[in-house]
Design a protein around this motif. Structure first.
Motif, mmCIF file in Angstrom:
data_model
loop_
_atom_site.group_PDB
_atom_site.id
_atom_site.type_symbol
_atom_site.label_atom_id
_atom_site.label_comp_id
_atom_site.label_asym_id
_atom_site.label_seq_id
_atom_site.Cartn_x
_atom_site.Cartn_y
_atom_site.Cartn_z
ATOM 1 N N HIS A 150 0.851 -1.182 0.000
ATOM 2 C CA HIS A 150 0.000 0.000 0.000
ATOM 3 C C HIS A 150 0.898 1.247 0.000
ATOM 4 O O HIS A 150 1.862 1.308 0.763
ATOM 5 C CB HIS A 150 -0.876 0.052 1.254
ATOM 6 C CG HIS A 150 -1.761 -1.119 1.454
ATOM 7 N ND1 HIS A 150 -1.291 -2.356 1.853
ATOM 8 C CD2 HIS A 150 -3.102 -1.245 1.320
ATOM 9 C CE1 HIS A 150 -2.307 -3.192 1.958
ATOM 10 N NE2 HIS A 150 -3.419 -2.538 1.638
ATOM 11 N N GLY A 151 0.536 2.233 -0.795
ATOM 12 C CA GLY A 151 1.306 3.474 -0.808
ATOM 13 C C GLY A 151 1.352 4.133 0.559
ATOM 14 O O GLY A 151 2.371 4.687 0.975
ATOM 15 N N MET A 152 0.244 4.065 1.272
ATOM 16 C CA MET A 152 0.194 4.719 2.577
ATOM 17 C C MET A 152 0.986 3.950 3.635
ATOM 18 O O MET A 152 1.391 4.537 4.638
ATOM 19 C CB MET A 152 -1.254 4.944 3.014
ATOM 20 C CG MET A 152 -2.009 5.907 2.100
ATOM 21 S SD MET A 152 -1.143 7.467 1.783
ATOM 22 C CE MET A 152 -1.286 8.239 3.378
ATOM 23 N N LEU A 153 1.244 2.678 3.408
ATOM 24 C CA LEU A 153 2.143 1.947 4.306
ATOM 25 C C LEU A 153 3.540 2.552 4.171
ATOM 26 O O LEU A 153 4.207 2.846 5.172
ATOM 27 C CB LEU A 153 2.158 0.457 3.940
ATOM 28 C CG LEU A 153 2.914 -0.484 4.869
ATOM 29 C CD1 LEU A 153 2.398 -1.903 4.699
ATOM 30 C CD2 LEU A 153 4.392 -0.458 4.687
ATOM 31 N N THR A 154 3.963 2.779 2.942
ATOM 32 C CA THR A 154 5.268 3.413 2.702
ATOM 33 C C THR A 154 5.287 4.807 3.310
ATOM 34 O O THR A 154 6.244 5.189 3.993
ATOM 35 C CB THR A 154 5.555 3.462 1.192
ATOM 36 O OG1 THR A 154 5.486 2.139 0.648
ATOM 37 C CG2 THR A 154 6.930 4.042 0.915
ATOM 38 N N ALA A 155 4.223 5.583 3.091
ATOM 39 C CA ALA A 155 4.148 6.942 3.647
ATOM 40 C C ALA A 155 4.198 6.913 5.173
ATOM 41 O O ALA A 155 4.695 7.859 5.800
ATOM 42 C CB ALA A 155 2.882 7.635 3.165
ATOM 43 N N GLY A 156 3.702 5.851 5.758
ATOM 44 C CA GLY A 156 3.741 5.724 7.216
ATOM 45 C C GLY A 156 5.158 5.733 7.770
ATOM 46 O O GLY A 156 5.377 6.128 8.925
ATOM 47 N N LEU A 157 6.134 5.329 6.971
ATOM 48 C CA LEU A 157 7.523 5.364 7.430
ATOM 49 C C LEU A 157 7.998 6.807 7.599
ATOM 50 O O LEU A 157 8.781 7.111 8.497
ATOM 51 C CB LEU A 157 8.425 4.596 6.467
ATOM 52 C CG LEU A 157 8.092 3.110 6.307
ATOM 53 C CD1 LEU A 157 9.007 2.467 5.273
ATOM 54 C CD2 LEU A 157 8.157 2.374 7.626
ATOM 55 N N ILE A 158 7.489 7.705 6.749
ATOM 56 C CA ILE A 158 7.788 9.132 6.910
ATOM 57 C C ILE A 158 7.203 9.623 8.228
ATOM 58 O O ILE A 158 7.870 10.333 8.990
ATOM 59 C CB ILE A 158 7.228 9.940 5.723
ATOM 60 C CG1 ILE A 158 8.016 9.606 4.458
ATOM 61 C CG2 ILE A 158 7.249 11.436 6.022
ATOM 62 C CD1 ILE A 158 7.390 10.125 3.188
ATOM 63 N N SER A 159 5.975 9.234 8.498
ATOM 64 C CA SER A 159 5.335 9.614 9.761
ATOM 65 C C SER A 159 6.161 9.140 10.951
ATOM 66 O O SER A 159 6.295 9.855 11.952
ATOM 67 C CB SER A 159 3.922 9.036 9.823
ATOM 68 O OG SER A 159 3.291 9.366 11.027
ATOM 69 N N ALA A 160 6.738 7.950 10.831
ATOM 70 C CA ALA A 160 7.561 7.426 11.924
ATOM 71 C C ALA A 160 8.802 8.288 12.143
ATOM 72 O O ALA A 160 9.174 8.557 13.288
ATOM 73 C CB ALA A 160 7.963 5.982 11.634
#
Length: 145
Positions: free
Chosen positions: A63-73
């Motif tokens: 999922h693209g947002m799974l990848t984006a979640g790493l930025i959030s981390a």
């Protein structure tokens, strides 16, 4: 998951243009399955090999947002860190992330307003040194009590 610095907080008055932090993580089948469960996004391009093989991606993708979640981390744990509030994020998905890919999320300070406690951050995720996601975040950095 590994990161390059100790987790914590960089206060608004300590932020400087050019500061950068990263996090590196291998995206696993389990990560994709858990993200599908939590988000309720069960698109078969993420979960079904047969279906995904027939798509333009020729295989399953995260999922693209799974990848984006790493930025959030990175933002929430490192730069600025604990207490940071997201104000906005734009994202451009450049390439798919596949199970087994090692993703490096990188966040760099572009602008700082220490009076308002706001910062603009360049956000990027890379696989094998190539961008898979780019963007920009606006955050409210934590202030000293």
């Amino acid at each position: 998951m590994s990161d390059t610095i100790t987790r914590g907080t960089i206060h608004a008055d300590e932020l400087e243009v050019g500061m950068c932090r990263t996090l590196t993580k291998e995206v696993t089948d389990r990560d994709i399955e858990l993200f599908a469960e939590v988000s309720t996004d069960r698109n078969p391009v993420h979960l079904d090999d047969e279906y995904a093989n027939a798509t333009m991606f020729k295989g399953r993708i995260a999922h693209g947002m799974l990848t984006a979640g790493l930025i959030s981390a990175v933002i929430g744990e490192q730069l600025p860190g604990h207490g940071t509030i997201y104000l906005g994020q734009n994202l451009a998905f450049k390439a798919p992330v596949r199970p087994g890919d090692v993703v490096t999320a990188e966040v760099t300070v572009m602008e700082v307003d220490p009076v308002k406690g706001r910062a603009t951050l360049k956000t990027e995720c890379l696989v094998d040194g190539k961008p898979v996601l780019t963007g920009e975040a606006k955050v409210l950095a934590p202030r000293r009590s």
